[in-house]
Structure formats: structure tokens, C-alpha cells
Design a protein around this motif. Structure first.
Motif, PDB file in Angstrom:
ATOM      1  N   ALA A 122       0.829  -1.209   0.000  1.00 14.92           N
ATOM      2  CA  ALA A 122       0.000   0.000   0.000  1.00 14.92           C
ATOM      3  C   ALA A 122       0.862   1.258   0.000  1.00 14.92           C
ATOM      4  CB  ALA A 122      -0.932  -0.013   1.210  1.00 14.92           C
ATOM      5  N   SER A 123       1.930   1.254   0.789  1.00 15.35           N
ATOM      6  CA  SER A 123       2.824   2.420   0.832  1.00 15.35           C
ATOM      7  C   SER A 123       3.612   2.569  -0.457  1.00 15.35           C
ATOM      8  CB  SER A 123       3.794   2.306   2.007  1.00 15.35           C
ATOM      9  OG  SER A 123       3.079   2.384   3.213  1.00 15.35           O
ATOM     10  N   SER A 124       4.087   1.460  -0.999  1.00 17.77           N
ATOM     11  CA  SER A 124       4.896   1.549  -2.212  1.00 17.77           C
ATOM     12  C   SER A 124       4.070   1.974  -3.416  1.00 17.77           C
ATOM     13  CB  SER A 124       5.603   0.226  -2.485  1.00 17.77           C
ATOM     14  OG  SER A 124       4.677  -0.799  -2.743  1.00 17.77           O
ATOM     15  N   ALA A 125       2.777   1.661  -3.428  1.00 23.63           N
ATOM     16  CA  ALA A 125       1.929   2.113  -4.534  1.00 23.63           C
ATOM     17  C   ALA A 125       1.862   3.636  -4.561  1.00 23.63           C
ATOM     18  CB  ALA A 125       0.523   1.521  -4.406  1.00 23.63           C
ATOM     19  N   GLY A 126       1.738   4.252  -3.397  1.00 25.02           N
ATOM     20  CA  GLY A 126       1.729   5.713  -3.333  1.00 25.02           C
ATOM     21  C   GLY A 126       3.059   6.307  -3.740  1.00 25.02           C
ATOM     22  N   LEU A 127       4.148   5.693  -3.314  1.00 24.12           N
ATOM     23  CA  LEU A 127       5.471   6.177  -3.700  1.00 24.12           C
ATOM     24  C   LEU A 127       5.704   6.014  -5.195  1.00 24.12           C
ATOM     25  CD1 LEU A 127       7.593   4.807  -0.738  1.00 24.12           C
ATOM     26  CD2 LEU A 127       6.957   7.178  -1.176  1.00 24.12           C
ATOM     27  N   ALA A 128       5.251   4.905  -5.760  1.00 27.98           N
ATOM     28  CA  ALA A 128       5.415   4.680  -7.199  1.00 27.98           C
ATOM     29  C   ALA A 128       4.634   5.724  -7.992  1.00 27.98           C
ATOM     30  CB  ALA A 128       4.956   3.279  -7.568  1.00 27.98           C
ATOM     31  N   GLY A 129       3.438   6.056  -7.532  1.00 23.01           N
ATOM     32  CA  GLY A 129       2.652   7.090  -8.207  1.00 23.01           C
ATOM     33  C   GLY A 129       3.311   8.452  -8.131  1.00 23.01           C
ATOM     34  N   GLY A 130       3.895   8.756  -6.986  1.00 23.53           N
ATOM     35  CA  GLY A 130       4.595  10.026  -6.833  1.00 23.53           C
ATOM     36  C   GLY A 130       5.835  10.123  -7.704  1.00 23.53           C
ATOM     37  N   PHE A 131       6.431   8.984  -8.020  1.00 23.18           N
ATOM     38  CA  PHE A 131       7.601   8.950  -8.892  1.00 23.18           C
ATOM     39  C   PHE A 131       7.187   8.930 -10.360  1.00 23.18           C
ATOM     40  CE2 PHE A 131      10.861   6.494 -11.183  1.00 23.18           C
ATOM     41  CZ  PHE A 131      11.955   7.306 -10.970  1.00 23.18           C
ATOM     42  N   ALA A 132       6.177   8.105 -10.689  1.00 25.54           N
ATOM     43  CA  ALA A 132       5.769   7.932 -12.082  1.00 25.54           C
ATOM     44  C   ALA A 132       5.014   9.143 -12.628  1.00 25.54           C
ATOM     45  CB  ALA A 132       4.901   6.681 -12.218  1.00 25.54           C
ATOM     46  N   GLY A 133       4.247   9.835 -11.781  1.00 28.69           N
ATOM     47  CA  GLY A 133       3.458  10.973 -12.251  1.00 28.69           C
ATOM     48  C   GLY A 133       4.289  12.039 -12.943  1.00 28.69           C
ATOM     49  N   PRO A 134       5.325  12.562 -12.297  1.00 27.87           N
ATOM     50  CA  PRO A 134       6.142  13.577 -12.967  1.00 27.87           C
ATOM     51  C   PRO A 134       6.875  13.048 -14.204  1.00 27.87           C
ATOM     52  CG  PRO A 134       6.469  13.677 -10.601  1.00 27.87           C
ATOM     53  CD  PRO A 134       5.658  12.442 -10.881  1.00 27.87           C
ATOM     54  N   LEU A 135       7.208  11.753 -14.213  1.00 23.66           N
ATOM     55  CA  LEU A 135       7.869  11.193 -15.395  1.00 23.66           C
ATOM     56  C   LEU A 135       6.896  11.036 -16.564  1.00 23.66           C
ATOM     57  CD1 LEU A 135      10.145   8.434 -13.832  1.00 23.66           C
ATOM     58  CD2 LEU A 135      10.823  10.663 -14.699  1.00 23.66           C
ATOM     59  N   LEU A 136       5.662  10.663 -16.264  1.00 28.20           N
ATOM     60  CA  LEU A 136       4.674  10.460 -17.323  1.00 28.20           C
ATOM     61  C   LEU A 136       4.061  11.755 -17.835  1.00 28.20           C
ATOM     62  CD1 LEU A 136       2.773   7.286 -16.082  1.00 28.20           C
ATOM     63  CD2 LEU A 136       4.326   7.485 -18.019  1.00 28.20           C
ATOM     64  N   SER A 137       4.133  12.807 -17.057  1.00 25.41           N
ATOM     65  CA  SER A 137       3.499  14.065 -17.449  1.00 25.41           C
ATOM     66  C   SER A 137       3.976  14.586 -18.806  1.00 25.41           C
ATOM     67  CB  SER A 137       3.724  15.115 -16.357  1.00 25.41           C
ATOM     68  OG  SER A 137       3.170  16.336 -16.732  1.00 25.41           O
ATOM     69  N   PRO A 138       5.273  14.701 -19.053  1.00 26.46           N
ATOM     70  CA  PRO A 138       5.683  15.173 -20.379  1.00 26.46           C
ATOM     71  C   PRO A 138       5.362  14.173 -21.491  1.00 26.46           C
ATOM     72  CG  PRO A 138       7.613  14.785 -18.995  1.00 26.46           C
ATOM     73  CD  PRO A 138       6.402  14.572 -18.155  1.00 26.46           C
ATOM     74  N   VAL A 139       5.358  12.884 -21.170  1.00 22.60           N
ATOM     75  CA  VAL A 139       5.009  11.877 -22.176  1.00 22.60           C
ATOM     76  C   VAL A 139       3.544  12.035 -22.580  1.00 22.60           C
ATOM     77  CG1 VAL A 139       4.777   9.388 -22.594  1.00 22.60           C
ATOM     78  CG2 VAL A 139       6.765  10.272 -21.356  1.00 22.60           C
ATOM     79  N   LEU A 140       2.668  12.199 -21.580  1.00 25.24           N
ATOM     80  CA  LEU A 140       1.238  12.381 -21.865  1.00 25.24           C
ATOM     81  C   LEU A 140       0.995  13.672 -22.638  1.00 25.24           C
ATOM     82  CD1 LEU A 140      -0.356  11.224 -18.498  1.00 25.24           C
ATOM     83  CD2 LEU A 140      -0.320  10.000 -20.670  1.00 25.24           C
ATOM     84  N   ALA A 141       1.708  14.730 -22.273  1.00 29.16           N
ATOM     85  CA  ALA A 141       1.566  15.999 -22.997  1.00 29.16           C
ATOM     86  C   ALA A 141       2.027  15.840 -24.442  1.00 29.16           C
ATOM     87  CB  ALA A 141       2.348  17.104 -22.299  1.00 29.16           C
ATOM     88  N   GLY A 142       3.079  15.057 -24.651  1.00 25.74           N
ATOM     89  CA  GLY A 142       3.552  14.819 -26.017  1.00 25.74           C
ATOM     90  C   GLY A 142       2.580  13.974 -26.833  1.00 25.74           C
ATOM     91  N   LEU A 143       1.964  12.988 -26.184  1.00 26.38           N
ATOM     92  CA  LEU A 143       1.033  12.100 -26.889  1.00 26.38           C
ATOM     93  C   LEU A 143      -0.335  12.733 -27.120  1.00 26.38           C
ATOM     94  CD1 LEU A 143       1.764   8.687 -25.133  1.00 26.38           C
ATOM     95  CD2 LEU A 143       2.370   9.339 -27.463  1.00 26.38           C
ATOM     96  N   PHE A 144      -0.825  13.444 -26.102  1.00 25.34           N
ATOM     97  CA  PHE A 144      -2.197  13.939 -26.152  1.00 25.34           C
ATOM     98  C   PHE A 144      -2.291  15.455 -26.289  1.00 25.34           C
ATOM     99  CE2 PHE A 144      -2.456   9.885 -23.932  1.00 25.34           C
ATOM    100  CZ  PHE A 144      -3.467   9.262 -24.636  1.00 25.34           C
TER     101      PHE A 144
END
Length: 116
Positions: free
Chosen positions: A70-92
Motif C-alpha cells: 500500500a505504501s509503495s503504490a503511493g510512492l510509485a505514483g509520486g515517482f511515475a506521475g512527474p515522469l509520465l506528465s511530459p510523455v502524456l503531454a507529447g502524446l495527447f
């Protein structure tokens, strides 16, 4: 949590987070954005309720692992969100584009799905 029960509080807070992710995706002004962002960040604040819920409903042998997941899921989201943000902006596209859904909407919907 004492009056309503840990399960009801835990599920309710998680649903609030999921709904906030959807609202965040469609926020059209700063006030709605700020409120949705605040509600989206509420679930990690209920660690005590989560611990009580896990203590009652998770077998003792799996208790440590369930809490870590449960804790690692929140940490993974906090790490993946900023990494995926420019990818999503580029795709969409970004919020300034006339494309729909844009990267911000897709990111908000991903946050809602992660909470759900």
C-alpha cells in the motif's frame, strides 16, 4: 472511524480520492483545481485507519507485506506521475491545445483509476 468502522472510512476516503482525480481532469478554474488536488492527496493521510483496517482483515503473516504494498503504490505514483506528465503531454497535447482529451485530462483519469 470508531463510529463508522474502518472499512467504511477506508473505502469512502479512497472513493473521494478517485472522484477527485476525475474532477481534477476536468477542472476549469484554479479553485476547483486546488480543491480536487487537496482531496486527491487525502488518502495517504489516513494511515492509522489503514493500519486498523489491515490489522482486522489481513492475516498476520501477510500484514507487513500488505502495508508495504500500500505504501509503495503511493510512492510509485509520486515517482511515475512527474515522469509520465511530459510523455502524456507529447502524446495527447497540452492544456493550451484544442485537442481532447489532452495530457492533463488523461493524467487526471489515470490518477482516478489508481485510487479506485
Amino acid at each position: 472511524a470508531d463510529r463508522r468502522g474502518e472499512r467504511e472510512v477506508y473505502v469512502g476516503i479512497t472513493l473521494v480520492g478517485a472522484c477527485a482525480g476525475v474532477v481534477l481532469a476536468f477542472a476549469n478554474n484554479a479553485v476547483v483545481f486546488a480543491l480536487a488536488w487537496g482531496l486527491l492527496n487525502v488518502p495517504p493521510a489516513i494511515r492509522g485507519v489503514r493500519a486498523a483496517f489491515f490489522a482486522k482483515h489481513v492475516p498476520p503473516a501477510e500484514l507487513s507485506r500488505a502495508g508495504q504494498l500500500a505504501s509503495s503504490a503511493g510512492l510509485a505514483g509520486g515517482f511515475a506521475g512527474p515522469l509520465l506528465s511530459p510523455v502524456l503531454a507529447g502524446l495527447f497535447g497540452s492544456a493550451g491545445d484544442d485537442r481532447w482529451p489532452n495530457g492533463f485530462v488523461v493524467g487526471g483519469l489515470m490518477a482516478a483509476a489508481a485510487h479506485g
